[in-house]
Design a protein around this motif. Sequence first.
Motif, PDB file in Angstrom:
ATOM      1  N   SER A 133       0.691  -1.269  -0.022  1.00 16.12           N
ATOM      2  CA  SER A 133       0.019  -0.074   0.033  1.00 16.12           C
ATOM      3  C   SER A 133       0.973   1.241  -0.011  1.00 16.12           C
ATOM      4  N   ILE A 134       1.894   1.392   0.909  1.00 13.24           N
ATOM      5  CA  ILE A 134       2.858   2.435   1.164  1.00 13.24           C
ATOM      6  C   ILE A 134       4.123   1.806   0.927  1.00 13.24           C
ATOM      7  N   HIS A 135       4.874   2.321   0.167  1.00 16.51           N
ATOM      8  CA  HIS A 135       6.533   1.727   0.155  1.00 16.51           C
ATOM      9  C   HIS A 135       7.389   3.041   0.022  1.00 16.51           C
ATOM     10  N   PRO A 136       7.896   3.752   0.914  1.00 22.61           N
ATOM     11  CA  PRO A 136       8.733   4.801   0.727  1.00 22.61           C
ATOM     12  C   PRO A 136      10.148   4.014   0.891  1.00 22.61           C
ATOM     13  N   VAL A 137      10.937   4.202  -0.286  1.00 22.15           N
ATOM     14  CA  VAL A 137      12.481   3.554  -0.729  1.00 22.15           C
ATOM     15  C   VAL A 137      13.358   4.712  -0.806  1.00 22.15           C
ATOM     16  N   TYR A 138      14.600   4.434  -0.111  1.00 20.43           N
ATOM     17  CA  TYR A 138      15.673   5.414  -0.365  1.00 20.43           C
ATOM     18  C   TYR A 138      15.180   6.850   0.143  1.00 20.43           C
ATOM     19  N   CYS A 139      14.346   7.001   1.222  1.00 21.42           N
ATOM     20  CA  CYS A 139      13.754   8.360   1.514  1.00 21.42           C
ATOM     21  C   CYS A 139      14.293   8.778   3.120  1.00 21.42           C
ATOM     22  N   SER A 140      14.075   9.959   3.389  1.00 25.16           N
ATOM     23  CA  SER A 140      14.427  10.294   4.664  1.00 25.16           C
ATOM     24  C   SER A 140      13.345  11.268   5.087  1.00 25.16           C
ATOM     25  N   ILE A 144       4.100   9.002   8.189  1.00 29.33           N
ATOM     26  CA  ILE A 144       2.759   8.357   7.982  1.00 29.33           C
ATOM     27  C   ILE A 144       1.920   8.272   9.065  1.00 29.33           C
ATOM     28  N   GLN A 145       0.782   8.904   9.098  1.00 30.65           N
ATOM     29  CA  GLN A 145      -0.200   9.025  10.154  1.00 30.65           C
ATOM     30  C   GLN A 145      -1.627   9.085   9.697  1.00 30.65           C
ATOM     31  N   ASN A 146      -2.300   8.548  10.492  1.00 33.87           N
ATOM     32  CA  ASN A 146      -3.682   8.329  10.442  1.00 33.87           C
ATOM     33  C   ASN A 146      -4.240   7.848   9.049  1.00 33.87           C
ATOM     34  N   ILE A 147      -3.676   6.535   8.907  1.00 36.43           N
ATOM     35  CA  ILE A 147      -3.842   5.905   7.738  1.00 36.43           C
ATOM     36  C   ILE A 147      -4.464   4.693   7.837  1.00 36.43           C
ATOM     37  N   SER A 148      -5.482   4.265   7.097  1.00 35.85           N
ATOM     38  CA  SER A 148      -6.237   2.969   7.317  1.00 35.85           C
ATOM     39  C   SER A 148      -6.019   2.036   5.875  1.00 35.85           C
ATOM     40  N   THR A 158       0.307  -9.337   0.336  1.00 35.73           N
ATOM     41  CA  THR A 158       0.018  -8.084   0.222  1.00 35.73           C
ATOM     42  C   THR A 158       0.657  -7.458   1.592  1.00 35.73           C
ATOM     43  N   ALA A 159       1.195  -6.256   1.418  1.00 38.18           N
ATOM     44  CA  ALA A 159       1.779  -5.617   2.689  1.00 38.18           C
ATOM     45  C   ALA A 159       1.228  -4.196   2.585  1.00 38.18           C
ATOM     46  N   GLY A 160       1.148  -3.794   4.336  1.00 35.34           N
ATOM     47  CA  GLY A 160       0.543  -2.521   4.268  1.00 35.34           C
ATOM     48  C   GLY A 160       1.652  -1.306   4.162  1.00 35.34           C
ATOM     49  N   ILE A 161       2.369  -1.045   5.090  1.00 30.67           N
ATOM     50  CA  ILE A 161       3.476  -0.010   5.329  1.00 30.67           C
ATOM     51  C   ILE A 161       4.874  -0.683   5.170  1.00 30.67           C
ATOM     52  N   VAL A 162       5.526  -0.361   4.275  1.00 27.12           N
ATOM     53  CA  VAL A 162       6.931  -0.924   3.938  1.00 27.12           C
ATOM     54  C   VAL A 162       8.189   0.002   4.035  1.00 27.12           C
ATOM     55  N   PRO A 163       8.539   0.574   4.937  1.00 24.44           N
ATOM     56  CA  PRO A 163       9.621   1.562   4.891  1.00 24.44           C
ATOM     57  C   PRO A 163      10.831   0.593   4.321  1.00 24.44           C
ATOM     58  N   ASP A 164      11.658   1.152   3.278  1.00 19.31           N
ATOM     59  CA  ASP A 164      12.660   0.583   2.726  1.00 19.31           C
ATOM     60  C   ASP A 164      13.863   1.149   2.643  1.00 19.31           C
ATOM     61  N   VAL A 176      -4.135  -1.392  10.169  1.00 22.49           N
ATOM     62  CA  VAL A 176      -3.611  -1.921   8.762  1.00 22.49           C
ATOM     63  C   VAL A 176      -4.087  -3.478   9.083  1.00 22.49           C
ATOM     64  N   SER A 177      -5.087  -3.983   8.133  1.00 23.84           N
ATOM     65  CA  SER A 177      -5.410  -5.352   8.282  1.00 23.84           C
ATOM     66  C   SER A 177      -5.205  -5.678   6.841  1.00 23.84           C
ATOM     67  N   ILE A 178      -4.169  -6.823   6.672  1.00 24.28           N
ATOM     68  CA  ILE A 178      -3.609  -7.010   5.512  1.00 24.28           C
ATOM     69  C   ILE A 178      -3.523  -8.444   5.174  1.00 24.28           C
ATOM     70  N   GLY A 179      -3.302  -8.847   3.742  1.00 25.73           N
ATOM     71  CA  GLY A 179      -3.138 -10.581   3.582  1.00 25.73           C
ATOM     72  C   GLY A 179      -2.024 -10.922   4.176  1.00 25.73           C
ATOM     73  N   PHE A 180      -0.708 -10.335   4.025  1.00 25.29           N
ATOM     74  CA  PHE A 180       0.371 -10.730   4.752  1.00 25.29           C
ATOM     75  C   PHE A 180       0.996 -10.047   5.788  1.00 25.29           C
ATOM     76  N   ASP A 181       2.050  -9.155   5.440  1.00 21.67           N
ATOM     77  CA  ASP A 181       2.409  -8.412   6.447  1.00 21.67           C
ATOM     78  C   ASP A 181       1.842  -6.850   6.781  1.00 21.67           C
ATOM     79  N   ALA A 182       1.502  -6.533   7.735  1.00 23.14           N
ATOM     80  CA  ALA A 182       0.885  -5.083   8.334  1.00 23.14           C
ATOM     81  C   ALA A 182       1.945  -3.983   8.001  1.00 23.14           C
ATOM     82  N   ILE A 183       3.014  -4.075   8.912  1.00 23.48           N
ATOM     83  CA  ILE A 183       4.173  -3.283   8.724  1.00 23.48           C
ATOM     84  C   ILE A 183       5.528  -4.079   8.606  1.00 23.48           C
TER      85      ILE A 183
END
Length: 387
Positions: A133-140, A144-148, A158-164, A176-183
């Motif tokens: 759903s949300i994938h920030p990658v190589y970010c600073s 992420i606030q108040n997200i469903s 499927t994954a919810g929030i994935v800081p990478d 977060v209610s998700i098929g695989f990983d929530a965060i």
Amino acid sequence: MQFSISSHLLIRVVLSSMCHQETGLLVVSILPAISPSFWKKDPSHWNIIEALPSYGRGKDVPDGRYKSLINGNQLEDVVITGNNGTIDGNGMVWWDSYKSHSLNHSRPHLVEIISSDFVVVSNLTFLNAPAYSIHPVYCSNVHIQNISISTPPESPYTAGIVPDSSNNVCIEDCFVSIGFDAISLKSGWDQYGINYGRPSEKVHIRRVHLRAFTGSAISFGTEMSGGISKVLIEHVNIFNSNSGIEFRTTKGRGGYIKEIALSHIEMENVHTAISAKGNSGSHPDDKFDPKALPLLDHITLKDITGKNITIAGSLSGIEESPFTNICLSNITLSTNSVSSSKWECSNVSGFSDSVLPKPCQELGNPSNSSSSSCFYLMSLGQKTAAI
């Protein structure tokens, strides 16, 4: 394949273009929704982009990736927000293609922001993402606030929030209610992640409610070759999940997961409360170095309660690189009668105090050095919380 956005007034709109840079801000243009027949249910109509350099290939298949719905690269001051509006990825077509092995490229995400600084995603609902759903990658400096976020149980990986490979990340007040990983925290895959060399660090997660049907509510890895460290997670509710907290790695990953502190966690109806796996996941290709052993060290779990837990803990390290300084304190997990073994441990060492059910012997012998490391880590976590 159609993506749609609807406002809190149920006025349905769709994105007419991808995000782009204009005077340093991320801009999204929208048009009123049109007939679903306009959207070709054919991935060949979707833009293709190269694999991320820290992965070397797509996650689903070796070639490139389908471009994410909302995306940006090398931006500053990115804000993606709404008055509780909804973005529906209609991921069923993508899930079916994944299950039938008919994908030519890896699935897109709903939001992917790359190599950007000061990113805010807030006050939105994300449904049915094809993959993340949300994938920030190589970010600073990501907030992420108040997200469903929701996808059904049958949505594959499927994954919810994935800081990478991102730093200074704050995730708070989310559901977060998700098929695989929530965060899920990540930082690259095998030799590609090692060579890229960008860790995920200084991450603070708090006040989140998580459900992960087949994966874990909170996971680290399995792609962690750039390193994951200085993470504070607190005030979390985990329910109806396969796994509560899980650390994943394997030989050939390299990298590290260290200086992680989790506290004030409540779990209910969770199969495995705490898990650490040293043989998790596959490799991007056959060029990985099997001698690149990952490090998992200085992990503190404190003030955790659980109801209807099947397995309290399953920790299986690597013989050549055991998991060390696993610190457990003030943990009470009420287990059900499904499993006769409440703790399973191998190639791990650490410290425990006031833990029920009683942990395995490798974690059950307090020592002054281990105890001091635990207290140090909790102090470090308070500094991380200041980001």
